[in-house]
Design a protein around this motif. Structure first.
Motif, PDB file in Angstrom:
ATOM      1  N   GLN A  39      12.060  13.739  27.124  1.00  0.00           N
ATOM      2  CA  GLN A  39      11.840  12.012  26.400  1.00  0.00           C
ATOM      3  C   GLN A  39      12.359  10.956  27.384  1.00  0.00           C
ATOM      4  O   GLN A  39      11.330  10.646  27.827  1.00  0.00           O
ATOM      5  N   TYR A  40      13.581  10.962  28.189  1.00  0.00           N
ATOM      6  CA  TYR A  40      13.932  10.243  29.462  1.00  0.00           C
ATOM      7  C   TYR A  40      14.646  10.769  30.346  1.00  0.00           C
ATOM      8  O   TYR A  40      14.757  10.542  31.507  1.00  0.00           O
ATOM      9  N   THR A  51       8.739  24.288  26.345  1.00  0.00           N
ATOM     10  CA  THR A  51       8.084  23.498  25.668  1.00  0.00           C
ATOM     11  C   THR A  51       6.480  22.369  25.914  1.00  0.00           C
ATOM     12  O   THR A  51       7.238  21.669  26.873  1.00  0.00           O
ATOM     13  N   GLY A 111       4.031  19.177  26.613  1.00  0.00           N
ATOM     14  CA  GLY A 111       4.468  17.844  25.824  1.00  0.00           C
ATOM     15  C   GLY A 111       5.142  17.624  25.656  1.00  0.00           C
ATOM     16  O   GLY A 111       5.740  15.779  25.112  1.00  0.00           O
ATOM     17  N   ASN A 157       7.071  15.581  27.199  1.00  0.00           N
ATOM     18  CA  ASN A 157       7.427  13.728  28.034  1.00  0.00           C
ATOM     19  C   ASN A 157       7.772  13.059  26.318  1.00  0.00           C
ATOM     20  O   ASN A 157       8.297  12.256  26.746  1.00  0.00           O
ATOM     21  N   GLY A 158       7.311  13.578  25.529  1.00  0.00           N
ATOM     22  CA  GLY A 158       6.821  13.080  24.316  1.00  0.00           C
ATOM     23  C   GLY A 158       7.994  12.964  23.333  1.00  0.00           C
ATOM     24  O   GLY A 158       7.969  13.196  22.551  1.00  0.00           O
ATOM     25  N   ILE A 159       8.468  14.402  23.843  1.00  0.00           N
ATOM     26  CA  ILE A 159       9.882  15.003  22.844  1.00  0.00           C
ATOM     27  C   ILE A 159      11.620  13.974  23.523  1.00  0.00           C
ATOM     28  O   ILE A 159      11.878  14.695  24.430  1.00  0.00           O
ATOM     29  N   ASN A 183      15.471   8.285  41.143  1.00  0.00           N
ATOM     30  CA  ASN A 183      14.175   8.066  40.475  1.00  0.00           C
ATOM     31  C   ASN A 183      13.194   8.832  40.857  1.00  0.00           C
ATOM     32  O   ASN A 183      11.997   8.791  40.062  1.00  0.00           O
ATOM     33  N   ASN A 211      10.786  10.758  38.204  1.00  0.00           N
ATOM     34  CA  ASN A 211       9.497  10.137  37.806  1.00  0.00           C
ATOM     35  C   ASN A 211       8.517  11.831  38.426  1.00  0.00           C
ATOM     36  O   ASN A 211       7.718  11.714  37.905  1.00  0.00           O
ATOM     37  N   GLN A 243       8.770  14.308  35.348  1.00  0.00           N
ATOM     38  CA  GLN A 243       7.573  13.584  34.377  1.00  0.00           C
ATOM     39  C   GLN A 243       6.543  14.159  34.958  1.00  0.00           C
ATOM     40  O   GLN A 243       5.130  14.224  34.066  1.00  0.00           O
ATOM     41  N   ALA A 244       6.019  13.208  36.238  1.00  0.00           N
ATOM     42  CA  ALA A 244       4.043  13.219  36.753  1.00  0.00           C
ATOM     43  C   ALA A 244       3.859  15.129  36.424  1.00  0.00           C
ATOM     44  O   ALA A 244       3.507  15.211  36.651  1.00  0.00           O
ATOM     45  N   ASP A 273       3.366  16.741  33.226  1.00  0.00           N
ATOM     46  CA  ASP A 273       1.989  15.177  32.979  1.00  0.00           C
ATOM     47  C   ASP A 273       0.476  16.109  33.251  1.00  0.00           C
ATOM     48  O   ASP A 273      -0.234  16.310  32.929  1.00  0.00           O
ATOM     49  N   THR A 300       0.069  15.258  36.186  1.00  0.00           N
ATOM     50  CA  THR A 300      -0.234  14.026  37.257  1.00  0.00           C
ATOM     51  C   THR A 300       0.408  14.297  38.995  1.00  0.00           C
ATOM     52  O   THR A 300      -0.398  13.917  39.559  1.00  0.00           O
ATOM     53  N   PRO A 352       5.047  14.839  18.282  1.00  0.00           N
ATOM     54  CA  PRO A 352       3.954  15.584  18.524  1.00  0.00           C
ATOM     55  C   PRO A 352       3.599  16.867  17.297  1.00  0.00           C
ATOM     56  O   PRO A 352       3.174  16.788  16.674  1.00  0.00           O
ATOM     57  N   SER A 384       0.725  15.070  22.280  1.00  0.00           N
ATOM     58  CA  SER A 384       1.734  13.886  22.586  1.00  0.00           C
ATOM     59  C   SER A 384       1.997  13.308  22.930  1.00  0.00           C
ATOM     60  O   SER A 384       1.607  12.577  24.385  1.00  0.00           O
ATOM     61  N   LEU A 396       2.772   9.946  23.250  1.00  0.00           N
ATOM     62  CA  LEU A 396       3.681   8.722  23.969  1.00  0.00           C
ATOM     63  C   LEU A 396       4.388   9.438  25.224  1.00  0.00           C
ATOM     64  O   LEU A 396       4.852   9.249  25.690  1.00  0.00           O
ATOM     65  N   GLY A 397       3.974  11.173  25.635  1.00  0.00           N
ATOM     66  CA  GLY A 397       4.432  11.661  26.326  1.00  0.00           C
ATOM     67  C   GLY A 397       3.326  12.552  27.145  1.00  0.00           C
ATOM     68  O   GLY A 397       4.087  12.890  27.848  1.00  0.00           O
ATOM     69  N   ALA A 434       6.505   8.650  33.487  1.00  0.00           N
ATOM     70  CA  ALA A 434       6.133   8.668  34.953  1.00  0.00           C
ATOM     71  C   ALA A 434       6.216   7.330  35.552  1.00  0.00           C
ATOM     72  O   ALA A 434       4.710   7.284  35.928  1.00  0.00           O
TER      73      ALA A 434
END
Lengths: 453, 289, 295
Positions: free
Chosen positions: A207-208, A261, A263, A265-267, A411, A415, A418-419, A422, A424, C130, C150, C152-153, C243
């Motif tokens: 998440q962070y 796991t 997804g 980024n949201g956990i 940073n 980032n 995370q990208a 994701d 991206t 999720p 997910s 918010l992820g 991101a």
């Protein structure tokens, strides 16, 4: 309607009194540190200091409260105000305090460029002359080294931490998986688990952004020669042109596709840990300070508490870098050079890192202390003792990538990871961002005047 | 209303009646579905406060197996109430100061011809266009220089300063419509400006004062950025910031966090339920003019 | 009257308001403009002059543009759901529902609006989880499991999930504003229309909508300016991630200042926010000139 105006003249006064008293109450509610007279000569210390730490978690905060209370009992004329924050909000809070010139007397800081920022800004006191003799010798040298810059010591470490992959011994045994010694074996182990129905062999919550960074912190030394890495982590000479950096990113993405796991980024990291505690995932990458949560005393289910062990994130079969580096760092405190009570600040830190308090830290919180001899088989669980031996064997500590490098590079990594997770950005694109960030950091650092203490 | 109107054909009336009752049913169904969608998350939040961590992860939809009031006690101990009290203090004080300062200024602007009235009006107008976020960074050094950094006063002053423009215009729009008769009568009776303000104008302006107070309260209660940046002491944190800090502390005991959220919500919901009639009336009369 | 009571002493009455504005609003805004021309952060002992560098960095910064886009998306969606939806909801409640049921629905829809944004932000952070969140759970329950995310992820969904939460919270508030405005419309107008054979829909568009014009304008101002200033709920739910995809101008400003150690840059973002809100206010003033509703 006839109103007797003269009789009612007091109303406005009443209203004003109400407002005034509210204002007084408001002023009284402020908490500004009082500049007191300097401490006595040689006798009891006197005055008030503020002490900021990032352990506001109800599991850890009581320890600090108890140590502070004991110190105040021993020094009745001393007042210590604790400012407790969480791991994430201490990051912006420290900047707020630094920018408003209200940094506490003693405050927490991560090792690496994170502390160096304070040093560069003249906000951390040079402690080389204060930490001497028996006090200095009580520390593991590596811990002091992490807070040493340009040959001078700026911080006092209070915990020692390392990053490991914890695993569920029973799940490994039941599924015929052995502890992997190379990265390739780890990926194969993950495939085996997936075939046996485990959705996510390595539970992971990003998440962070820092959990992904912690993978990269251990991977970078495996793919990049040590000397190159040290040069690149220094903002004044960072370039990140070695192809090993991109290989490390790609290795992380391999681990992601085989093991982690989705997804994530949201956990949150803690939510992911719940899966390991429930024996739903056989592995989790965590810090040694978190080991306590896996013990029964720390609240883990009994069947897990008796059945876990750890291994270092394994290197690839043919590493270009050094496999002797262990990811980890001490956590420590800096001293504000503008403090009105440097004597109290330093004395308190000495008290905090005394052998007794270090032992208490180990026993109460399950953490490791940089004070030598503080963790023995008597006061801590067996895995902790093994960690100490492991740290002692390590060639060097690889400090967390998001605190060891300049903020721009950190940073770009945060980032970027995370990208990538994701979908991206590709590793190549992330490397471009990292290089650009390093260039910008270099330019700004070179142009900024450096204060002398 | 007088006048004859041709009555519509019988069949058409029936068709319209049927269509209208179908439409009415559909509308009711949608309203109910919407109401459930709105309320269910809050119910979920409330129930989760009673669960254990394992239950929350294992069976997020279900009811708690036992009612763990202990979570609520833990949340209480972690300081939810202090955050609530801080918010109450700061909001209450800023409502009083904002309404007072604004009413005084509105009165002076509408009932008297003061010098520089035009310039002052433009100044107030401009104030409405300046957002708090824009002032965040310079306010550091300013608050530090004045010495009110990390105090209730900092927030109260800032909340007042940033809302005074809007509130002045709100009250002014209402005061302009007040007739002068009562004022003139008061002057004849020998009242001075203070008395006219407090004993004539303010009572007459009650509806808009109420509206202004409610809007200010809503703003101050929710204000986040200033509270986040300018308050450091744990004792002084307001609710929005305190709850966020709490989330950072109870990273692994989520039911306690849910319990804290519930505790923090209850006062406001109760207050609203008790006072909604007045609230609506205040808005209605205030905006009605 | 005025001359009998004197003129200059009245200045004292406006003095507190003026003083507060000048010291705490005007001065910081001007100072912010100045600070945006330097490079400095919490740790730098001196401010380094860089002229317009921060602004050119702004135009080249993809996160700035995605933040601006997020704010605009926020504004558009809020106008549609809060103003549009609120208007329709208010009309439905006023027209179709009677007595106590009306009060009940009104209360239910309004409750989220009285909750602190942090409360709703944290609540929805869990709702969007999720694994244990209600949203994915609900999708599973109605057979739409394929749409699980997910929320918010993922960069693609994060900001939209936050915007959706905002609508949940605020539609009721705007609805109440419209109810207040609608209650001022004389019933006779509607009755006359129905006798003349108008359908409810026609009555809505021909009577209700025009006569709540002022309130519509007010609601639009509130939602649009709120959309450009949004910070709290985004910060609480994602802190701008993942991101940097869900940043708004407000959160990007905060992050630049207090995480990325770029306070001069943050000041430049603040100047942009200032220009946008200033423009919006001026537009509001121009439109509002002399437009009053006659019944």
């Amino acid at each position: 309607m006839r109103i007797n105006y003269r009789a009612r003249a007091s109303f406005p006064l009443l209203a004003l009194t109400v407002v005034a008293s509210l204002a007084v109450a408001a002023c009284g509610g402020g908490a500004s540190p009082t500049p007191a007279a300097s401490g006595g000569t040689g006798g009891a210390l006197e005055g008030k200091i503020t002490f900021l730490h990032k352990y506001s978690d109800p599991r850890y905060a009581p320890y600090f409260e108890q140590v502070v209370a004991a110190y105040k009992a021993a020094n009745p004329k001393v007042q210590i105000e604790i400012q407790a924050y969480g791991d994430q909000d201490v990051k912006d809070k420290l900047r707020v305090l630094a920018a408003s010139k209200t940094l506490p007397d003693v405050y927490f800081s991560w090792a690496g460029d994170f502390t160096k920022k304070f040093v560069r800004g003249g906000l951390a006191k040079d402690l080389t002359a204060d930490v001497t003799g028996a006090w200095k010798d009580s520390f593991t040298p590596a811990a002091l080294e992490a807070y040493t810059y340009g040959g001078k010591l700026y911080g006092v470490p209070i915990t020692l931490d390392a990053k490991y992959m914890v695993y569920n011994k029973k799940l490994f045994a039941d599924n015929g998986v052995t502890v992997p010694t190379t990265l390739e074996e780890l990926l194969a182990a993950c495939d085996t688990f997936k075939a046996k129905g485990f959705e996510y062999p390595v539970t992971f919550g990003n998440q962070y952004g820092w959990p992904a960074i912690h993978f990269l912190t251990q991977l970078n030394p495996y793919y990049v020669p040590a000397a190159t890495m040290q040069k690149d982590y220094d903002p004044l000479s960072g370039e990140f042109t070695d192809p090993g950096y991109q290989k490390a990113l790609e290795a992380f993405m391999d681990i992601n596709s085989h093991c982690l796991t989705q997804g994530a980024n949201g956990i949150s990291h803690e939510a992911a840990q719940a899966q390991f505690l429930a024996s739903k995932s056989p592995m989790h990458l965590i810090e040694a300070v978190e080991f306590f949560a896996l013990t029964e005393k720390g609240g883990a289910p009994a069947d897990l508490a008796a059945n876990w062990d750890f291994f270092k994130l394994p290197p690839p079969a043919s590493p270009a870098g050094d496999t002797g580096y262990l990811e980890g760092a001490p956590d420590g405190f800096l001293v504000n050079p503008d403090s009105q009570h440097l004597d109290i600040a330093i004395d308190f830190l000495k008290y905090l890192t005394s052998l007794d308090n270090a032992k208490k830290l180990v026993a109460d919180l399950g953490w490791l202390s940089p004070v030598q001899g503080s963790a023995t088989a008597d006061n801590t669980f067996p895995q902790n003792v093994t960690v100490i031996e492991d740290i002692a064997k390590a060639k060097g500590m690889a400090i967390w990538l998001d605190t060891v490098t300049h903020m721009y590079v950190a940073n770009a990594y945060l980032n970027g990871a995370q990208a990538m997770l994701d979908g991206t950005k590709t590793p190549a694109q992330v490397m471009d961002d990292i290089r650009a960030a390093a260039a910008q950091a270099k330019a700004e650092e070179a142009a900024s005047p450096v204060p002398t203490q | 209303m007088a006048g004859t109107v041709a009555r519509p054909h019988y069949a058409e009336t029936t068709r319209r009646a049927v269509a209208s009752s179908i439409g009415r049913t559909v509308a009711y169904v949608m309203l109910i579905v919407l109401a459930v969608a709105v309320i269910y998350p809050l119910v979920w939040m409330f129930l989760n406060g009673f669960k254990s961590n394992a239950e929350l992860f294992g069976d997020p939809w279900g009811l708690p197996t036992t009612w763990r009031w202990g979570n609520f006690v833990k949340a209480w101990d972690l300081g939810v109430v202090r955050y609530l009290m801080n918010s109450v203090i700061v909001t209450g004080a800023s409502v009083v100061t904002t309404v007072l300062v604004s009413a005084l200024a509105a009165y002076a602007l509408t009932r008297h011809r003061i010098p520089f009235a035009g310039a002052i009006t433009v100044l107030l107008l401009g104030g409405m266009m300046l957002a708090p976020t824009v002032a965040l960074i310079p306010l550091f050094r300013l608050l530090r220089a004045i010495g009110i950094f990390d105090t209730y006063l900092a927030l109260i002053v800032l909340y007042t300063a940033f809302r005074v423009s809007f509130t002045v215009f709100l009250i002014r729009a209402y005061m302009i419509t007040l007739s002068r008769e009562m004022e003139d009568a008061a002057i004849v009776d020998g009242a001075n400006r203070w008395q006219i303000f407090w004993l004539v104008i303010m009572p007459l302006s009650r509806p808009i004062i109420v509206s202004a107070a409610l809007l200010q309260a809503l703003f101050a209660w929710n204000e986040f950025v200033f509270a986040l940046v300018f308050i450091n002491s744990g004792d002084l944190k307001t609710l929005p910031v305190g709850l966020l800090a709490m989330q950072g502390r109870v990273l692994s005991d989520w039911p306690v966090l849910f319990a804290a959220l519930t505790i923090a919500s209850i006062p406001m919901i109760l207050l609203f339920l008790a006072g909604q009639r007045q609230f609506i009336r205040g808005l209605s009369e205030g905006f009605g003019k | 009257m005025a001359s009998r009571l004197g003129r200059w002493p009245m200045l004292l009455w406006v003095a507190p308001a003026v003083l507060l504005l000048v010291v705490f609003v005007y001065y910081p805004v001007v100072e912010n403009l100045r600070l945006s021309l330097f490079r400095w952060n919490a740790f730098s002992p001196v401010d380094v002059w860089v002229g317009l560098d921060n602004y050119s960095a702004l135009t080249a910064d993809p996160v700035f543009w995605s933040s601006l886009f997020n704010n605009i998306a926020y504004a558009v969606v809020s106008v549609i759901f809060q103003v549009g939806g609120g208007l329709v909801l208010a009309a439905v409640l006023e027209e179709l529902v009677r007595g106590r049921l009306k009060g009940f629905f009104r209360t239910v829809y309004f409750v989220p609006a009285v909750l602190s944004l942090t409360i709703t932000g944290l609540l929805f952070q869990f709702m969007y989880n999720p694994q244990i969140g209600l949203v994915n759970g609900f999708l599973d329950a109605v057979g739409l499991g394929a749409f699980k995310h997910s929320w918010l992820g993922e960069s693609a969904t994060a900001i939209w999930a936050i915007i959706a939460m905002s609508q949940w919270q605020s539609v009721g508030y705007v609805m109440v504003l419209f109810i207040v405005a609608m209650q001022r419309i004389p019933r006779e107008l509607y009755e006359a229309a129905y006798i003349d054979g108008a359908t409810r829909r026609q009555a809505f568009f021909r009577i209700t909508v025009p006569l709540v014009r002022e309130m519509t304008l007010l609601a639009m101002i509130i939602t649009i300016s709120g959309a450009f200033l949004v910070m709290n709920e985004v910060w609480v739910m994602t802190a701008g991630g993942p991101a940097n995809s869900s940043h708004t101008l407000g959160t990007w400003l905060y992050k630049s200042a207090f995480f990325n150690d770029q306070m001069g840059y943050a000041a430049a973002i603040a100047v942009v926010i200032f220009v946008i809100t200033l423009a919006a206010s001026i537009v509001q003033l121009v439109i509002n000139r002399g437009k009053t509703v006659q019944y």
